[in-house]
Design a protein around this motif. Sequence first.
Motif, PDB file in Angstrom:
ATOM      1  N   GLU A  21       2.794 -67.500  12.271  1.00 59.02           N
ATOM      2  CA  GLU A  21       1.110 -67.784  12.790  1.00 59.02           C
ATOM      3  C   GLU A  21       0.215 -67.341  11.735  1.00 59.02           C
ATOM      4  O   GLU A  21       0.434 -66.297  11.175  1.00 59.02           O
ATOM      5  N   ALA A  22      -1.016 -67.903  11.481  1.00 59.92           N
ATOM      6  CA  ALA A  22      -1.969 -67.264  10.850  1.00 59.92           C
ATOM      7  C   ALA A  22      -2.365 -66.034  11.576  1.00 59.92           C
ATOM      8  O   ALA A  22      -2.866 -65.936  12.840  1.00 59.92           O
ATOM      9  N   SER A  23      -2.678 -65.062  10.830  1.00 53.56           N
ATOM     10  CA  SER A  23      -2.845 -63.748  11.288  1.00 53.56           C
ATOM     11  C   SER A  23      -4.547 -63.572  11.359  1.00 53.56           C
ATOM     12  O   SER A  23      -5.058 -62.656  11.792  1.00 53.56           O
ATOM     13  N   MET A  24      -5.174 -64.441  10.678  1.00 57.02           N
ATOM     14  CA  MET A  24      -6.581 -64.742  10.474  1.00 57.02           C
ATOM     15  C   MET A  24      -7.054 -66.046  10.221  1.00 57.02           C
ATOM     16  O   MET A  24      -6.307 -66.754   9.697  1.00 57.02           O
ATOM     17  N   ALA A  25      -8.323 -66.307  10.534  1.00 56.57           N
ATOM     18  CA  ALA A  25      -8.906 -67.597  10.100  1.00 56.57           C
ATOM     19  C   ALA A  25      -9.093 -67.617   8.562  1.00 56.57           C
ATOM     20  O   ALA A  25      -9.598 -66.566   7.752  1.00 56.57           O
ATOM     21  N   VAL A  29       1.370 -72.682  -0.429  1.00 58.25           N
ATOM     22  CA  VAL A  29       2.561 -72.475   0.417  1.00 58.25           C
ATOM     23  C   VAL A  29       3.789 -72.351  -0.463  1.00 58.25           C
ATOM     24  O   VAL A  29       3.975 -73.120  -1.627  1.00 58.25           O
ATOM     25  N   LEU A  30       4.591 -71.348  -0.580  1.00 67.80           N
ATOM     26  CA  LEU A  30       5.633 -70.940  -1.392  1.00 67.80           C
ATOM     27  C   LEU A  30       7.011 -71.728  -0.789  1.00 67.80           C
ATOM     28  O   LEU A  30       7.878 -71.230  -1.711  1.00 67.80           O
ATOM     29  N   VAL A  31       7.218 -72.213   0.281  1.00 64.45           N
ATOM     30  CA  VAL A  31       8.600 -72.764   0.565  1.00 64.45           C
ATOM     31  C   VAL A  31       8.423 -74.342   0.887  1.00 64.45           C
ATOM     32  O   VAL A  31       7.261 -74.872   1.271  1.00 64.45           O
ATOM     33  N   GLU A  32       9.357 -74.720   0.907  1.00 65.05           N
ATOM     34  CA  GLU A  32       9.481 -76.299   1.489  1.00 65.05           C
ATOM     35  C   GLU A  32      10.321 -76.072   2.815  1.00 65.05           C
ATOM     36  O   GLU A  32      11.423 -75.349   2.940  1.00 65.05           O
ATOM     37  N   ALA A  33      10.289 -77.356   3.522  1.00 61.03           N
ATOM     38  CA  ALA A  33      11.215 -77.646   4.739  1.00 61.03           C
ATOM     39  C   ALA A  33      12.788 -77.855   3.985  1.00 61.03           C
ATOM     40  O   ALA A  33      13.080 -78.240   2.972  1.00 61.03           O
ATOM     41  N   GLY A  34      13.580 -76.908   4.700  1.00 59.44           N
ATOM     42  CA  GLY A  34      15.059 -76.842   4.272  1.00 59.44           C
ATOM     43  C   GLY A  34      15.449 -75.675   3.551  1.00 59.44           C
ATOM     44  O   GLY A  34      16.727 -75.097   3.185  1.00 59.44           O
ATOM     45  N   ILE A  88       3.612 -68.037   2.868  1.00 58.29           N
ATOM     46  CA  ILE A  88       2.343 -68.771   2.898  1.00 58.29           C
ATOM     47  C   ILE A  88       1.369 -67.591   2.446  1.00 58.29           C
ATOM     48  O   ILE A  88       1.435 -66.479   2.892  1.00 58.29           O
ATOM     49  N   ILE A  89       0.287 -68.018   1.648  1.00 58.80           N
ATOM     50  CA  ILE A  89      -0.740 -66.991   1.129  1.00 58.80           C
ATOM     51  C   ILE A  89      -1.925 -67.620   1.688  1.00 58.80           C
ATOM     52  O   ILE A  89      -2.331 -68.873   1.238  1.00 58.80           O
ATOM     53  N   GLU A 140      -6.771 -62.634  -0.821  1.00 62.25           N
ATOM     54  CA  GLU A 140      -5.509 -63.210  -0.417  1.00 62.25           C
ATOM     55  C   GLU A 140      -4.622 -62.464   0.533  1.00 62.25           C
ATOM     56  O   GLU A 140      -4.343 -61.216   0.563  1.00 62.25           O
ATOM     57  N   ILE A 141      -4.151 -63.056   1.443  1.00 60.84           N
ATOM     58  CA  ILE A 141      -3.550 -62.561   2.642  1.00 60.84           C
ATOM     59  C   ILE A 141      -2.162 -63.222   2.526  1.00 60.84           C
ATOM     60  O   ILE A 141      -1.833 -64.473   3.110  1.00 60.84           O
ATOM     61  N   PRO A 142      -1.108 -62.488   2.241  1.00 60.19           N
ATOM     62  CA  PRO A 142       0.393 -63.037   2.131  1.00 60.19           C
ATOM     63  C   PRO A 142       0.875 -62.796   3.905  1.00 60.19           C
ATOM     64  O   PRO A 142       0.801 -62.117   4.328  1.00 60.19           O
ATOM     65  N   LEU A 143       1.454 -64.062   3.968  1.00 58.95           N
ATOM     66  CA  LEU A 143       2.473 -64.059   5.206  1.00 58.95           C
ATOM     67  C   LEU A 143       3.590 -64.270   5.039  1.00 58.95           C
ATOM     68  O   LEU A 143       4.228 -64.920   4.181  1.00 58.95           O
ATOM     69  N   GLU A 144       4.476 -63.229   5.727  1.00 58.68           N
ATOM     70  CA  GLU A 144       6.022 -62.835   5.563  1.00 58.68           C
ATOM     71  C   GLU A 144       6.540 -63.131   6.818  1.00 58.68           C
ATOM     72  O   GLU A 144       6.110 -63.257   7.976  1.00 58.68           O
TER      73      GLU A 144
END
Length: 70
Positions: free
Chosen positions: A5-9, A15-20, A30-31, A38-42
């Motif tokens: 989920e987004a940590s902030m608005a 988008v660093l990945v693809e489905a699969g 996602i950044i 820039e906020i990296p999401l792990e």
Amino acid sequence: MKKVEASMAGTVWKVLVEAGNNVEAGQTVIILESMKMEIPLEVVESGTVKSISVSEGDFVNEGDVLLELE
């Protein structure tokens, strides 16, 4: 089903990945860009990307589901 989920608005900058794709715990998937930062999401757990709900350039609110893992 695990969700990222987004940590902030903000705007989806990258988008660093693809489905699969397989991802490892701690991997940035996602950044977001918010207030010129820039906020990296792990991912918290390893898994396979089942679906991605956003595209680069989309605006998201805090708590929006960005992708799901299985």
